[in-house]
Motif scaffolding. Structure first.
Motif, PDB file in Angstrom:
ATOM      1  N   UNK A 289       7.894   4.842   0.778  1.00 23.53           N
ATOM      2  CA  UNK A 289       8.367   3.389   1.131  1.00 23.53           C
ATOM      3  C   UNK A 289      10.008   3.304   0.938  1.00 23.53           C
ATOM      4  N   UNK A 290      10.422   3.797  -0.151  1.00 23.09           N
ATOM      5  CA  UNK A 290      11.893   3.655  -0.316  1.00 23.09           C
ATOM      6  C   UNK A 290      12.742   4.467   0.894  1.00 23.09           C
TER       7      UNK A 290
ATOM      8  N   UNK B 270      17.424  -0.245   3.259  1.00 19.73           N
ATOM      9  CA  UNK B 270      18.399  -0.994   3.802  1.00 19.73           C
ATOM     10  C   UNK B 270      17.703  -1.875   5.209  1.00 19.73           C
ATOM     11  N   UNK B 271      16.474  -1.446   5.443  1.00 21.70           N
ATOM     12  CA  UNK B 271      15.783  -1.947   6.423  1.00 21.70           C
ATOM     13  C   UNK B 271      14.992  -3.531   6.110  1.00 21.70           C
TER      14      UNK B 271
ATOM     15  N   UNK C  87       5.755   2.871  10.607  1.00 16.98           N
ATOM     16  CA  UNK C  87       4.852   4.114  11.268  1.00 16.98           C
ATOM     17  C   UNK C  87       5.347   5.233  10.696  1.00 16.98           C
ATOM     18  N   UNK C  88       6.551   5.541  10.580  1.00 22.35           N
ATOM     19  CA  UNK C  88       7.022   6.876   9.858  1.00 22.35           C
ATOM     20  C   UNK C  88       6.405   6.955   8.220  1.00 22.35           C
ATOM     21  N   UNK C  89       6.474   5.922   7.810  1.00 23.47           N
ATOM     22  CA  UNK C  89       5.974   5.971   6.202  1.00 23.47           C
ATOM     23  C   UNK C  89       4.553   6.248   6.254  1.00 23.47           C
TER      24      UNK C  89
ATOM     25  N   UNK D 208      16.224  -1.251  -9.676  1.00 24.97           N
ATOM     26  CA  UNK D 208      14.676  -1.416  -9.157  1.00 24.97           C
ATOM     27  C   UNK D 208      15.186  -1.674  -7.585  1.00 24.97           C
ATOM     28  N   UNK D 209      14.242  -1.518  -6.582  1.00 20.02           N
ATOM     29  CA  UNK D 209      14.501  -1.633  -5.257  1.00 20.02           C
ATOM     30  C   UNK D 209      13.793  -3.142  -5.096  1.00 20.02           C
TER      31      UNK D 209
END
Length: 183
Positions: free
Chosen positions: A38-39, A44-45, A76-78, A148-149
């Protein structure tokens, strides 16, 4: 069902589950890998306000920081990356997630606050687990000074302050489960 169009600077509830309700996280390592991916794919998205990873589904509360097409491709990539790794690990083939990830645009700050509570309380609603100790929820990130994110300051500002954030989570929130049926 027509999918909600994602728009920059808007808040969304992103969620999905295993196809036919199957387990998508068999162990802690799977959940850690999902968070790592996920990260990697969304940095940044999007901004993440809350998350919870249960055994057969997940919830994300996010804001888009860029245009929809790039974010949709990142998700989708994740999901593809995670599914390939999970399938290889568990010696299975085929789809892991339901066809499209679900998304609900949040209409106001009250909805956003209630959704953050719902996501953090998800372990209690599904398994009667103590949400405060649940390892794969963003709730614990608010009790740490570690990087943290999670958009910690923005979330705390939504609740007024840290004390009110805790107070709201400790209230009897049975009505949240009735109001939000996301699975």
């Amino acid at each position: 069902m027509k999918l909600e169009t994602l728009e920059k600077d808007c808040y969304y509830h992103i969620y999905n589950r295993g196809i036919n309700g199957i387990t998508i996280f068999e162990n802690d390592a799977n959940k850690l890998y999902f968070l790592k991916q996920l990260a990697k794919y969304t940095e940044h998205k999007i901004s993440v306000f809350a998350y919870c990873l249960m055994n057969n589904h997940f919830h994300l509360v996010i804001r888009l920081n860029i245009e929809e097409k790039e974010v949709t491709q990142a998700f989708s990539n994740l999901f593809n990356s995670y599914a390939k790794a999970f399938n290889k690990q568990t010696n299975r083939t085929g789809s892991l997630f339901e066809k499209h990830f679900k998304r609900i645009r949040l209409k106001d700050e009250n909805y956003l606050r209630r959704l953050i509570l719902y996501v953090h309380l998800n372990p209690k609603h599904h398994f009667d687990l103590d949400f405060k100790d649940f390892r794969f929820s963003s709730y614990q990130a608010f009790f740490s000074n570690k990087e943290t994110k999670i958009e910690r300051n923005e979330v705390l500002n939504l609740f007024g302050d840290f004390e009110n954030f805790i107070f709201c989570h400790n209230q009897k929130n049975d009505s949240l489960n009735e109001t939000y049926t996301f699975e």
